[in-house]
Design a protein around this motif. Structure first.
Motif, mmCIF file in Angstrom:
data_model
loop_
_atom_site.group_PDB
_atom_site.id
_atom_site.type_symbol
_atom_site.label_atom_id
_atom_site.label_comp_id
_atom_site.label_asym_id
_atom_site.label_seq_id
_atom_site.Cartn_x
_atom_site.Cartn_y
_atom_site.Cartn_z
ATOM 1 N N GLU A 71 2.105 -7.954 7.875
ATOM 2 C CA GLU A 71 3.291 -8.103 6.514
ATOM 3 C C GLU A 71 4.353 -9.133 6.884
ATOM 4 O OE1 GLU A 71 3.367 -6.329 4.057
ATOM 5 O OE2 GLU A 71 2.991 -4.736 4.712
ATOM 6 N N ALA A 79 7.122 -5.094 2.824
ATOM 7 C CA ALA A 79 7.304 -5.740 4.257
ATOM 8 C C ALA A 79 8.305 -6.570 4.896
ATOM 9 C CB ALA A 79 6.221 -7.214 3.658
ATOM 10 N N VAL A 107 -1.714 -5.065 1.169
ATOM 11 C CA VAL A 107 -2.351 -5.954 1.270
ATOM 12 C C VAL A 107 -3.485 -6.576 3.229
ATOM 13 C CG1 VAL A 107 0.286 -7.829 1.770
ATOM 14 C CG2 VAL A 107 -0.330 -6.182 3.053
ATOM 15 N N GLY A 119 -0.902 -0.870 2.994
ATOM 16 C CA GLY A 119 -0.556 -0.437 1.286
ATOM 17 C C GLY A 119 -0.777 1.208 0.269
ATOM 18 N N ASN A 120 -1.295 1.090 -0.438
ATOM 19 C CA ASN A 120 -1.125 3.014 -0.841
ATOM 20 C C ASN A 120 -2.292 3.407 -0.763
ATOM 21 O OD1 ASN A 120 -2.323 1.738 -3.616
ATOM 22 N ND2 ASN A 120 -0.756 1.892 -4.174
ATOM 23 N N THR A 148 8.206 6.158 -0.008
ATOM 24 C CA THR A 148 7.799 4.966 -0.777
ATOM 25 C C THR A 148 6.371 5.276 0.570
ATOM 26 O OG1 THR A 148 8.383 3.755 -2.245
ATOM 27 C CG2 THR A 148 6.531 2.933 -1.035
ATOM 28 N N GLY A 191 5.953 0.552 -9.713
ATOM 29 C CA GLY A 191 3.948 0.303 -8.957
ATOM 30 C C GLY A 191 3.599 1.514 -8.047
ATOM 31 N N LYS A 218 2.941 -3.891 -16.736
ATOM 32 C CA LYS A 218 4.613 -3.686 -17.071
ATOM 33 C C LYS A 218 4.922 -4.426 -18.699
ATOM 34 C CE LYS A 218 6.721 -3.386 -13.038
ATOM 35 N NZ LYS A 218 8.056 -3.115 -12.184
HETATM 36 P P1 ADP Z 1 7.548 -1.678 -7.272
HETATM 37 O O1 ADP Z 1 7.324 -2.019 -9.033
HETATM 38 O O2 ADP Z 1 7.837 -0.798 -7.275
HETATM 39 O O3 ADP Z 1 7.991 -3.281 -6.994
HETATM 40 P P2 ADP Z 1 5.192 -2.915 -6.377
HETATM 41 O O4 ADP Z 1 4.322 -3.507 -7.709
HETATM 42 O O5 ADP Z 1 5.324 -3.724 -5.898
HETATM 43 O O6 ADP Z 1 6.385 -2.188 -7.025
HETATM 44 O O7 ADP Z 1 3.666 -2.434 -5.630
HETATM 45 C C1 ADP Z 1 3.339 -1.169 -5.303
HETATM 46 C C2 ADP Z 1 3.250 -0.292 -4.722
HETATM 47 O O8 ADP Z 1 1.805 -1.440 -3.923
HETATM 48 C C3 ADP Z 1 4.399 -0.821 -3.404
HETATM 49 O O9 ADP Z 1 5.018 0.828 -3.037
HETATM 50 C C4 ADP Z 1 2.762 -0.345 -1.955
HETATM 51 O O10 ADP Z 1 2.510 0.861 -1.811
HETATM 52 C C5 ADP Z 1 2.177 -1.383 -2.363
HETATM 53 N N1 ADP Z 1 2.413 -2.793 -1.989
HETATM 54 C C6 ADP Z 1 2.759 -4.199 -2.859
HETATM 55 N N2 ADP Z 1 2.723 -4.770 -2.192
HETATM 56 C C7 ADP Z 1 2.599 -4.402 -0.286
HETATM 57 C C8 ADP Z 1 2.905 -5.275 1.162
HETATM 58 N N3 ADP Z 1 2.727 -5.807 1.275
HETATM 59 N N4 ADP Z 1 2.335 -3.791 2.048
HETATM 60 C C9 ADP Z 1 2.015 -2.609 1.456
HETATM 61 N N5 ADP Z 1 2.210 -2.709 -0.044
HETATM 62 C C10 ADP Z 1 2.239 -2.740 -0.680
#
Ligand code: ADP
Ligand code: MG
Length: 292
Positions: A71, A79, A107, A119-120, A148, A191, A218
């Motif tokens: 991260e 991160a 990531v 990640g998710n 989250t 997201g 979006k």
């Molecule tokens: P938001 O719309 O809330 O800003 P994002 O579209 O950036 O969210 O990210 C959606 C999901 O993707 C996060 O909730 C997470 O689960 C995962 N994710 C994205 N970037 C990372 C990261 N650097 N580390 C871990 N999970 C991530």
């Protein structure tokens, strides 16, 4: 030529903490039927903290140090939360290589010769990581209270769950209630996963939630509303939000947001306060009643 009332409105906006970048936005704001909010950094502060660390088959310290190693390369607010937690726990953060980012998913990188995925759940499962029911249940419990969850796989095995919480901005609830009272449909786009999104939406007072939306989708969601005849304002702060801010009839950017978001907004909330979005709609109604 810009009618005098609009010019006066722009000046009045400046006093209210609104940077109105084009007069047309003020004219269109009067006709709004829907207002769509991004979640992270818009409804919430966007300064999340790791609240829970659940390790499977590895020591907690190792889970944190490996996760932070990956991260460290990412700009995402999640991160930053992971790295901060590893630093405050005092674990060493090893080097990483071959870092990759998958927008809206997670990531990956190689740490000490092992492939690490963060990640998710869909992101890990797509890459062949099994998430046993027991782990899946821990995830849903965190999500149902608005956290989250980020899953960590090391060397092809699920190694842990990090639960991350972000608090609402102090005036979010008030602003949403006011906008509804003014007759607007209020929605949330994120997201983040559906359970977390719904839990936050409940706290905020929003019932119309679009979750699991990928960054590039979006703007499509905004466009779909417009096709249905809605006049849409989009409020956002992130790089991901720039296309939606541009697509919306009125793009409202958070002042402390990313430069790209601010450049894409018609109106900038200089004080980051969502109550100022209410002020923008009220101002446009006043200005337009003076023109007609
Ligand atoms: P938001 O719309 O809330 O800003 P994002 O579209 O950036 O969210 O990210 C959606 C999901 O993707 C996060 O909730 C997470 O689960 C995962 N994710 C994205 N970037 C990372 C990261 N650097 N580390 C871990 N999970 C991530
Ligand atoms: Mg955001």
């Amino acid at each position: 030529a810009t009618p005098t009332a609009v010019t006066v409105g722009i000046g009045r906006g400046a006093e209210l903490g609104l940077l109105i970048r084009n007069g047309e936005a003020l004219e269109v704001s009067e006709k709004l039927t829907a207002i769509v909010f991004d979640k992270t950094g818009t409804l919430t502060r966007g300064k999340p903290d790791v609240t829970d660390v659940v390790a499977f088959g590895v020591p907690e310290d190792r889970l944190l140090s490996v996760a932070a190693a990956v991260e460290k390369n990412s700009q995402h607010p999640l991160a930053a939360a992971v790295v901060r937690r590893a630093e405050s726990a005092g674990v060493g953060i090893p080097a990483s290589e071959r870092f990759n980012t998958f927008g809206g998913l997670g990531v990956s990188a190689v740490v000490e010769g092992e492939e690490v995925l963060i990640g998710n759940q869909p992101f890990l499962e797509e890459r062949g990581i099994a998430v046993p029911p027991k782990a899946g249940m821990r995830v849903t419990v965190f999500q149902d209270v608005g956290k989250t969850t980020v899953l960590v796989a090391i060397g092809g095995e699920l190694a842990g769950i990090l639960a991350i919480a972000d608090t609402l901005k102090p005036t979010t609830r008030t602003a949403v209630a006011e906008l509804k009272r003014m007759g607007l449909s209020v929605m949330m786009i994120t997201g983040d996963n559906e359970r977390t999104a719904n839990a936050i939406a409940r706290e905020v007072g929003i019932t119309d939630v679009h979750a699991g939306v990928l960054p590039q989708e979006k703007a499509e969601e905004v466009r779909a509303l417009q096709v249905r005849g809605e006049v849409v304002a989009f409020v956002g702060d992130g790089i991901n939000d720039a296309p939606a801010l541009a697509q919306a009839d009125v793009g409202i950017a958070i002042g402390s947001g990313t430069d790209v978001a601010i450049e894409s907004g018609d109106i900038v909330l200089v004080r980051d306060d969502l109550v100022d979005a209410v002020a923008a709609v009220e101002l446009s109604r006043k200005v337009m009643s003076r023109i007609k």
